[in-house]
Design a protein around this motif. Structure first.
Motif, PDB file in Angstrom:
ATOM      1  N   LEU A  62       6.042  -3.317   7.425  1.00  0.00           N
ATOM      2  CA  LEU A  62       7.344  -3.579   6.805  1.00  0.00           C
ATOM      3  C   LEU A  62       7.930  -2.302   6.205  1.00  0.00           C
ATOM      4  O   LEU A  62       9.114  -1.995   6.399  1.00  0.00           O
ATOM      5  CB  LEU A  62       7.203  -4.657   5.733  1.00  0.00           C
ATOM      6  N   ALA A  63       7.106  -1.548   5.499  1.00  0.00           N
ATOM      7  CA  ALA A  63       7.577  -0.294   4.903  1.00  0.00           C
ATOM      8  C   ALA A  63       8.023   0.692   5.983  1.00  0.00           C
ATOM      9  O   ALA A  63       9.069   1.336   5.860  1.00  0.00           O
ATOM     10  CB  ALA A  63       6.485   0.321   4.034  1.00  0.00           C
ATOM     11  N   LEU A  64       7.231   0.806   7.066  1.00  0.00           N
ATOM     12  CA  LEU A  64       7.602   1.705   8.166  1.00  0.00           C
ATOM     13  C   LEU A  64       8.900   1.279   8.824  1.00  0.00           C
ATOM     14  O   LEU A  64       9.771   2.112   9.111  1.00  0.00           O
ATOM     15  CB  LEU A  64       6.488   1.746   9.221  1.00  0.00           C
ATOM     16  N   VAL A  65       9.046  -0.015   9.076  1.00  0.00           N
ATOM     17  CA  VAL A  65      10.252  -0.516   9.745  1.00  0.00           C
ATOM     18  C   VAL A  65      11.477  -0.347   8.846  1.00  0.00           C
ATOM     19  O   VAL A  65      12.552   0.044   9.324  1.00  0.00           O
ATOM     20  CB  VAL A  65      10.054  -1.989  10.165  1.00  0.00           C
ATOM     21  N   ILE A 101      12.009   1.926   6.427  1.00  0.00           N
ATOM     22  CA  ILE A 101      12.414   3.334   6.343  1.00  0.00           C
ATOM     23  C   ILE A 101      12.945   3.830   7.686  1.00  0.00           C
ATOM     24  O   ILE A 101      13.895   4.616   7.731  1.00  0.00           O
ATOM     25  CB  ILE A 101      11.284   4.240   5.793  1.00  0.00           C
ATOM     26  N   ALA A 102      12.376   3.354   8.800  1.00  0.00           N
ATOM     27  CA  ALA A 102      12.851   3.771  10.116  1.00  0.00           C
ATOM     28  C   ALA A 102      14.267   3.269  10.359  1.00  0.00           C
ATOM     29  O   ALA A 102      15.122   4.015  10.864  1.00  0.00           O
ATOM     30  CB  ALA A 102      11.918   3.267  11.210  1.00  0.00           C
ATOM     31  N   GLY A 103      14.528   2.020   9.994  1.00  0.00           N
ATOM     32  CA  GLY A 103      15.877   1.477  10.157  1.00  0.00           C
ATOM     33  C   GLY A 103      16.891   2.228   9.321  1.00  0.00           C
ATOM     34  O   GLY A 103      18.001   2.535   9.788  1.00  0.00           O
ATOM     35  N   LEU A 104      16.517   2.530   8.090  1.00  0.00           N
ATOM     36  CA  LEU A 104      17.433   3.279   7.224  1.00  0.00           C
ATOM     37  C   LEU A 104      17.645   4.704   7.733  1.00  0.00           C
ATOM     38  O   LEU A 104      18.767   5.221   7.698  1.00  0.00           O
ATOM     39  CB  LEU A 104      16.896   3.286   5.792  1.00  0.00           C
ATOM     40  N   ARG A 105      16.586   5.330   8.223  1.00  0.00           N
ATOM     41  CA  ARG A 105      16.726   6.696   8.737  1.00  0.00           C
ATOM     42  C   ARG A 105      17.601   6.726   9.985  1.00  0.00           C
ATOM     43  O   ARG A 105      18.393   7.654  10.167  1.00  0.00           O
ATOM     44  CB  ARG A 105      15.349   7.297   9.028  1.00  0.00           C
ATOM     45  N   GLU A 106      17.466   5.712  10.854  1.00  0.00           N
ATOM     46  CA  GLU A 106      18.315   5.660  12.050  1.00  0.00           C
ATOM     47  C   GLU A 106      19.772   5.479  11.664  1.00  0.00           C
ATOM     48  O   GLU A 106      20.657   6.091  12.261  1.00  0.00           O
ATOM     49  CB  GLU A 106      17.865   4.538  12.985  1.00  0.00           C
ATOM     50  N   GLY A 143      11.961   6.627  -2.283  1.00  0.00           N
ATOM     51  CA  GLY A 143      11.893   6.340  -3.716  1.00  0.00           C
ATOM     52  C   GLY A 143      12.685   5.098  -4.088  1.00  0.00           C
ATOM     53  O   GLY A 143      12.231   4.271  -4.885  1.00  0.00           O
ATOM     54  N   ILE A 144      13.857   4.926  -3.495  1.00  0.00           N
ATOM     55  CA  ILE A 144      14.671   3.732  -3.761  1.00  0.00           C
ATOM     56  C   ILE A 144      13.976   2.481  -3.216  1.00  0.00           C
ATOM     57  O   ILE A 144      13.975   1.436  -3.860  1.00  0.00           O
ATOM     58  CB  ILE A 144      16.086   3.910  -3.174  1.00  0.00           C
ATOM     59  N   LEU A 145      13.363   2.599  -2.028  1.00  0.00           N
ATOM     60  CA  LEU A 145      12.597   1.471  -1.483  1.00  0.00           C
ATOM     61  C   LEU A 145      11.442   1.103  -2.408  1.00  0.00           C
ATOM     62  O   LEU A 145      11.156  -0.074  -2.634  1.00  0.00           O
ATOM     63  CB  LEU A 145      12.044   1.823  -0.104  1.00  0.00           C
ATOM     64  N   SER A 146      10.776   2.104  -2.927  1.00  0.00           N
ATOM     65  CA  SER A 146       9.666   1.861  -3.842  1.00  0.00           C
ATOM     66  C   SER A 146      10.151   1.140  -5.099  1.00  0.00           C
ATOM     67  O   SER A 146       9.508   0.201  -5.569  1.00  0.00           O
ATOM     68  CB  SER A 146       8.994   3.174  -4.203  1.00  0.00           C
ATOM     69  N   PHE A 178       0.813  -1.215   0.000  1.00  0.00           N
ATOM     70  CA  PHE A 178       0.000   0.000   0.000  1.00  0.00           C
ATOM     71  C   PHE A 178       0.846   1.264   0.000  1.00  0.00           C
ATOM     72  O   PHE A 178       0.476   2.262  -0.603  1.00  0.00           O
ATOM     73  CB  PHE A 178      -0.952  -0.006   1.203  1.00  0.00           C
ATOM     74  N   VAL A 179       1.977   1.238   0.692  1.00  0.00           N
ATOM     75  CA  VAL A 179       2.815   2.438   0.784  1.00  0.00           C
ATOM     76  C   VAL A 179       3.760   2.544  -0.404  1.00  0.00           C
ATOM     77  O   VAL A 179       3.855   3.592  -1.036  1.00  0.00           O
ATOM     78  CB  VAL A 179       3.622   2.441   2.101  1.00  0.00           C
ATOM     79  N   LEU A 180       4.457   1.460  -0.719  1.00  0.00           N
ATOM     80  CA  LEU A 180       5.536   1.530  -1.695  1.00  0.00           C
ATOM     81  C   LEU A 180       5.110   1.236  -3.136  1.00  0.00           C
ATOM     82  O   LEU A 180       5.869   1.495  -4.058  1.00  0.00           O
ATOM     83  CB  LEU A 180       6.670   0.597  -1.277  1.00  0.00           C
ATOM     84  N   ALA A 181       3.906   0.704  -3.337  1.00  0.00           N
ATOM     85  CA  ALA A 181       3.421   0.464  -4.695  1.00  0.00           C
ATOM     86  C   ALA A 181       2.217   1.347  -5.023  1.00  0.00           C
ATOM     87  O   ALA A 181       2.128   1.900  -6.110  1.00  0.00           O
ATOM     88  CB  ALA A 181       3.062  -1.004  -4.893  1.00  0.00           C
ATOM     89  N   TYR A 182       1.289   1.477  -4.077  1.00  0.00           N
ATOM     90  CA  TYR A 182       0.093   2.292  -4.300  1.00  0.00           C
ATOM     91  C   TYR A 182       0.254   3.725  -3.788  1.00  0.00           C
ATOM     92  O   TYR A 182      -0.576   4.577  -4.063  1.00  0.00           O
ATOM     93  CB  TYR A 182      -1.128   1.682  -3.613  1.00  0.00           C
TER      94      TYR A 182
END
Length: 193
Positions: free
Chosen positions: A146-149, A151-156, A178-181, A18-22
């Motif tokens: 999964l998307a939240l975790v 991006i949170a891990g990468l941001r940390e 964008g790269i995650l998407s 829902f987050v990374l595709a839609y």
């Protein structure tokens, strides 16, 4: 619908995330993903609301079809989502005031999270049965978490990286999102039966 349960779950969590595709639910994705602990708890809250909303949406759809009033679906879904979010908000405020403060404005914004409304509308459009709707909600919630975790891990990790000043903050977060998407677009091959 004659799709297997596993296909529905994998499709909702990875292939059609829902987050990374839609690109639904971007507000909490960007706003609450600064810390891993907050991201996982927000993911759990959204998953719970998705699950309850999905079950209610199935019943509402069935009931409104029985009385020939499908035009009331959208407003009915919104009322159920808002009510469920209020219950979750009261529960978190009572059980964990620290988490309630950490989630801040994003907790009541689950009410307007388009991913949850999208879930109810998508499952209705796909004609899922009750069990399929539950699996679809769990898959969508798992994908959202999964998307939240991720991006949170990468941001940390990026907080400690030597990053040029021009891309620090929101710019870097949007680049990583964008790269995650793009990475999740690689799962699109799993979607064919």
């Amino acid at each position: 619908m004659n799709e297997s349960i596993w296909y529905i779950f994998i499709s909702a969590s990875l292939v059609n995330n829902f987050v990374l595709a839609y690109f639904l639910g971007i507000c909490p994705f960007l706003g609450v993903s600064g810390k891993m602990a907050t991201a996982t708890k927000m993911g759990a809250a959204v998953t719970f609301v998705m699950l309850i909303s999905s079950m209610c949406a199935y019943g509402i759809h069935w009931g409104l079809e029985a009385i020939n009033a499908p035009f009331l679906q959208l407003i009915s879904y919104i009322v159920v989502i808002a009510s469920t979010v209020q219950l979750v908000e009261m529960f978190i405020k009572k059980m964990s005031p620290a988490l309630f403060r950490a989630l801040g404005i994003f907790l009541p914004l689950i009410t307007t999270n388009c991913a949850i409304l999208g879930l109810a509308l998508f499952q209705t459009a796909k004609g899922y049965g009750f069990l399929q709707s539950i699996v679809y909600a769990l898959g969508a919630g798992a994908g959202f978490t999964l998307a939240l975790v991720l991006i949170a891990g990468l941001r940390e990790k990026l907080d400690f990286a030597d990053v040029p000043q021009t891309v620090k903050g929101t710019v870097l977060t949007l680049l990583v999102a964008g790269i995650l998407s793009l990475a999740f677009m690689g799962f699109s091959g799993l979607g064919s039966q």
